[in-house]
Design a protein around this motif. Structure first.
Motif, mmCIF file in Angstrom:
data_model
loop_
_atom_site.group_PDB
_atom_site.id
_atom_site.type_symbol
_atom_site.label_atom_id
_atom_site.label_comp_id
_atom_site.label_asym_id
_atom_site.label_seq_id
_atom_site.Cartn_x
_atom_site.Cartn_y
_atom_site.Cartn_z
ATOM 1 N N PRO A 6 0.809 -1.227 0.000
ATOM 2 C CA PRO A 6 0.000 0.000 0.000
ATOM 3 C C PRO A 6 0.840 1.274 0.000
ATOM 4 C CG PRO A 6 -0.621 -1.449 1.829
ATOM 5 C CD PRO A 6 0.540 -2.073 1.141
ATOM 6 N N ASP A 7 2.067 1.200 0.507
ATOM 7 C CA ASP A 7 2.940 2.376 0.531
ATOM 8 C C ASP A 7 3.440 2.757 -0.862
ATOM 9 O OD1 ASP A 7 2.662 2.602 3.284
ATOM 10 O OD2 ASP A 7 4.446 1.376 3.684
ATOM 11 N N GLU A 8 3.270 1.874 -1.828
ATOM 12 C CA GLU A 8 3.711 2.136 -3.196
ATOM 13 C C GLU A 8 2.618 2.788 -4.046
ATOM 14 O OE1 GLU A 8 5.074 -1.672 -4.552
ATOM 15 O OE2 GLU A 8 6.907 -1.554 -3.366
ATOM 16 N N ILE A 9 1.458 3.013 -3.459
ATOM 17 C CA ILE A 9 0.331 3.611 -4.173
ATOM 18 C C ILE A 9 0.195 5.068 -3.765
ATOM 19 C CG2 ILE A 9 -2.167 3.567 -4.515
ATOM 20 C CD1 ILE A 9 -2.029 0.545 -3.921
ATOM 21 N N LEU A 31 -11.144 9.440 -7.154
ATOM 22 C CA LEU A 31 -9.731 9.283 -6.818
ATOM 23 C C LEU A 31 -8.916 8.917 -8.047
ATOM 24 C CD1 LEU A 31 -10.081 7.091 -3.609
ATOM 25 C CD2 LEU A 31 -9.285 9.439 -3.686
ATOM 26 N N HIS A 32 -7.686 9.401 -8.065
ATOM 27 C CA HIS A 32 -6.683 8.926 -9.012
ATOM 28 C C HIS A 32 -5.730 8.049 -8.231
ATOM 29 C CE1 HIS A 32 -6.637 11.999 -12.552
ATOM 30 N NE2 HIS A 32 -7.466 11.007 -12.748
ATOM 31 N N LEU A 33 -5.516 6.840 -8.713
ATOM 32 C CA LEU A 33 -4.526 5.934 -8.159
ATOM 33 C C LEU A 33 -3.336 5.967 -9.100
ATOM 34 C CD1 LEU A 33 -5.006 2.282 -7.007
ATOM 35 C CD2 LEU A 33 -3.400 2.817 -8.818
ATOM 36 N N ARG A 34 -2.145 6.154 -8.551
ATOM 37 C CA ARG A 34 -0.912 6.115 -9.338
ATOM 38 C C ARG A 34 0.000 5.057 -8.734
ATOM 39 N NH1 ARG A 34 0.145 10.369 -12.652
ATOM 40 N NH2 ARG A 34 2.379 10.202 -12.315
ATOM 41 N N TYR A 35 0.495 4.154 -9.586
ATOM 42 C CA TYR A 35 1.345 3.056 -9.137
ATOM 43 C C TYR A 35 2.544 2.970 -10.075
ATOM 44 C CZ TYR A 35 2.655 -1.608 -7.546
ATOM 45 O OH TYR A 35 3.339 -2.694 -7.027
ATOM 46 N N ASP A 36 3.720 3.278 -9.556
ATOM 47 C CA ASP A 36 4.952 3.290 -10.345
ATOM 48 C C ASP A 36 5.492 1.864 -10.452
ATOM 49 O OD1 ASP A 36 7.447 3.665 -11.490
ATOM 50 O OD2 ASP A 36 7.950 5.386 -10.234
ATOM 51 N N ILE A 37 5.351 1.287 -11.619
ATOM 52 C CA ILE A 37 5.750 -0.105 -11.841
ATOM 53 C C ILE A 37 7.247 -0.297 -11.609
ATOM 54 C CG2 ILE A 37 5.950 -1.946 -13.570
ATOM 55 C CD1 ILE A 37 3.435 -0.649 -14.906
ATOM 56 N N ARG A 38 8.048 0.577 -12.184
ATOM 57 C CA ARG A 38 9.511 0.414 -12.120
ATOM 58 C C ARG A 38 10.047 0.472 -10.697
ATOM 59 N NH1 ARG A 38 10.706 4.192 -17.329
ATOM 60 N NH2 ARG A 38 10.241 2.619 -18.880
ATOM 61 N N ASN A 39 9.449 1.283 -9.844
ATOM 62 C CA ASN A 39 9.923 1.430 -8.469
ATOM 63 C C ASN A 39 9.130 0.585 -7.476
ATOM 64 O OD1 ASN A 39 12.000 3.291 -9.067
ATOM 65 N ND2 ASN A 39 10.486 4.910 -9.246
ATOM 66 N N SER A 40 8.342 -0.341 -7.991
ATOM 67 C CA SER A 40 7.528 -1.178 -7.119
ATOM 68 C C SER A 40 8.309 -2.412 -6.678
ATOM 69 C CB SER A 40 6.254 -1.621 -7.849
ATOM 70 O OG SER A 40 6.571 -2.580 -8.837
ATOM 71 N N ILE A 58 -1.307 2.570 -18.539
ATOM 72 C CA ILE A 58 0.102 2.594 -18.159
ATOM 73 C C ILE A 58 0.821 3.612 -19.031
ATOM 74 C CG2 ILE A 58 2.224 1.260 -17.951
ATOM 75 C CD1 ILE A 58 0.443 -1.247 -17.621
ATOM 76 N N THR A 59 1.434 4.606 -18.385
ATOM 77 C CA THR A 59 2.139 5.654 -19.125
ATOM 78 C C THR A 59 3.446 5.113 -19.693
ATOM 79 O OG1 THR A 59 3.426 6.468 -17.245
ATOM 80 C CG2 THR A 59 1.205 7.387 -17.532
ATOM 81 N N SER A 60 4.046 5.874 -20.604
ATOM 82 C CA SER A 60 5.338 5.468 -21.165
ATOM 83 C C SER A 60 6.421 5.463 -20.093
ATOM 84 C CB SER A 60 5.728 6.399 -22.318
ATOM 85 O OG SER A 60 5.819 7.734 -21.848
ATOM 86 N N GLY A 61 6.198 6.188 -18.994
ATOM 87 C CA GLY A 61 7.138 6.200 -17.883
ATOM 88 C C GLY A 61 6.942 5.058 -16.912
ATOM 89 N N GLY A 62 5.954 4.206 -17.164
ATOM 90 C CA GLY A 62 5.741 3.038 -16.328
ATOM 91 C C GLY A 62 4.872 3.259 -15.109
ATOM 92 N N VAL A 63 3.957 4.213 -15.193
ATOM 93 C CA VAL A 63 3.053 4.489 -14.075
ATOM 94 C C VAL A 63 1.633 4.080 -14.467
ATOM 95 C CG1 VAL A 63 2.112 6.259 -12.550
ATOM 96 C CG2 VAL A 63 4.494 6.401 -13.276
ATOM 97 N N VAL A 64 1.028 3.242 -13.646
ATOM 98 C CA VAL A 64 -0.375 2.874 -13.842
ATOM 99 C C VAL A 64 -1.218 3.993 -13.239
ATOM 100 C CG1 VAL A 64 -2.195 1.199 -13.358
ATOM 101 C CG2 VAL A 64 0.166 0.414 -13.618
ATOM 102 N N ILE A 65 -2.155 4.520 -14.023
ATOM 103 C CA ILE A 65 -3.060 5.561 -13.535
ATOM 104 C C ILE A 65 -4.484 5.060 -13.696
ATOM 105 C CG2 ILE A 65 -3.878 7.920 -13.788
ATOM 106 C CD1 ILE A 65 -1.128 8.615 -14.943
ATOM 107 N N ILE A 66 -5.185 4.991 -12.583
ATOM 108 C CA ILE A 66 -6.576 4.537 -12.592
ATOM 109 C C ILE A 66 -7.429 5.622 -11.962
ATOM 110 C CG2 ILE A 66 -8.204 2.836 -11.672
ATOM 111 C CD1 ILE A 66 -5.910 0.782 -11.810
#
Length: 94
Positions: A6-9, A31-40, A58-66
């Motif tokens: 949960p700390d990665e969200i 809500l916007h949820l952002r989850y950085d895949i590369r730093n997870s 999933i952005t080109s920078g590797g962030v999931v945005i929901i």
């Protein structure tokens, strides 16, 4: 099922779009949820599959945005966003 830390969200409260009654412009229930895949803490093979999945969330920078705004309460939208994130990650873990 892979455990999500949960700390990665990152959460951001926003106003929901569309009709909403009396509280439409006063309450930030969406809500916007952002989850950085590369730093997870996900396993590397799952990160790679997510990055190459072609999912438009999933952005080109590797962030999931929901964006979660289906429900009137922020708590229900939080649960909805988490469920959708789990589904994306579980599909990549197969």
């Amino acid at each position: 099922m892979i455990e999500i830390d949960p700390d990665e969200i990152e959460w951001t409260a926003i106003r929901a779009q569309g009709a909403g009654g009396q509280n439409v412009n006063k309450v930030s229930s969406a809500l916007h949820l952002r989850y950085d895949i590369r730093n997870s803490s996900l396993p590397d093979p799952v990160k790679d599959r997510l990055m190459h999945s072609g999912d438009r969330r999933i952005t080109s920078g590797g962030v999931v945005i929901i964006k979660a705004q289906r429900y009137r309460s922020q708590e229900r939208n939080r649960e909805d966003a988490l469920e959708r994130l789990r589904k994306v990650i579980d599909e990549a873990a197969l």
